[in-house]
Design a protein around this motif. Structure first.
Motif, PDB file in Angstrom:
ATOM      1  N   ASP A  89       0.840  -1.190   0.000  1.00 12.92           N
ATOM      2  CA  ASP A  89       0.000   0.000   0.000  1.00 12.92           C
ATOM      3  C   ASP A  89       0.877   1.242   0.000  1.00 12.92           C
ATOM      4  O   ASP A  89       1.919   1.289   0.668  1.00 12.92           O
ATOM      5  N   ASP A  90       0.460   2.235  -0.751  1.00 12.91           N
ATOM      6  CA  ASP A  90       1.137   3.532  -0.782  1.00 12.91           C
ATOM      7  C   ASP A  90       0.700   4.303   0.464  1.00 12.91           C
ATOM      8  O   ASP A  90      -0.491   4.559   0.646  1.00 12.91           O
ATOM      9  N   THR A  91       1.630   4.661   1.309  1.00  9.96           N
ATOM     10  CA  THR A  91       1.296   5.368   2.553  1.00  9.96           C
ATOM     11  C   THR A  91       0.767   6.770   2.290  1.00  9.96           C
ATOM     12  O   THR A  91       0.122   7.339   3.153  1.00  9.96           O
ATOM     13  N   HIS A  92       1.002   7.316   1.094  1.00 14.29           N
ATOM     14  CA  HIS A  92       0.537   8.672   0.752  1.00 14.29           C
ATOM     15  C   HIS A  92      -0.815   8.675   0.055  1.00 14.29           C
ATOM     16  O   HIS A  92      -1.468   9.706  -0.028  1.00 14.29           O
ATOM     17  N   ALA A  94      -4.003   5.797  -0.287  1.00 10.58           N
ATOM     18  CA  ALA A  94      -4.526   4.455  -0.009  1.00 10.58           C
ATOM     19  C   ALA A  94      -5.115   3.783  -1.249  1.00 10.58           C
ATOM     20  O   ALA A  94      -5.292   2.565  -1.264  1.00 10.58           O
TER      21      ALA A  94
END
Length: 158
Positions: A89-92, A94
């Protein structure tokens, strides 16, 4: 066949450059296979470089490689199946998934860099260090400033 001036014909230059490239890449992959990376292919090397240490999305990977998002996704799928990348998952954002190198992927890149250094040293020994430096300087002069493009897979197929 040479020109009357004794020079090689013009078409020989790109063929010689490609032959040198192919020689280095084939030697790299033979050594990578011996060092525990038998499933890596040249296109995978471009993809691993394009993914980089920070990771990237499939869309961006496609742009960097000059291929469609779908083709980049297939490449990422193959690299994931081989254990070189993972999707996280991209933390910036979702909504997005990042393709990120695994330790196995990082190991492949580190080993590649070491092997390329060894191959360059062999070329320097065969050609002579100054002759190799002159060849590299000449190629830098003749290539654009952004000569480290990773879109060769897309360029070959477009």
């Amino acid at each position: 066949m040479t020109n009357p001036s004794g020079d090689e014909p013009g078409f020989a230059l790109p063929l010689l450059l490609f032959a040198g490239f192919r020689t280095l890449i084939d030697r790299l992959h033979a050594e990578l296979a011996a060092q525990g990376h038998p499933d890596l292919r040249p296109a995978h090397g471009f993809a691993l470089q394009a993914i980089g240490r920070a990771g990237t999305t499939a869309s961006e990977l496609g742009r960097r490689l000059g291929v469609s998002k779908q083709a980049a996704g297939k490449t990422a799928d193959r690299l994931e199946a081989l254990g070189y990348v993972e999707r996280v998952d991209d933390t910036h954002d979702a909504r997005r998934k990042l393709v990120r190198l695994t330790p196995h992927g990082v190991d492949a890149l580190v080993r590649s860099a070491q092997i390329f250094d060894e191959l360059r040293a062999e070329w320097a020994q065969t050609l002579g260090p100054q002759r190799l430096r002159d060849m590299e300087a000449g190629l830098r002069t003749m290539t654009p400033g952004n000569f480290f493009r990773l879109d060769a897979p897309g360029w070959f197929t477009s």
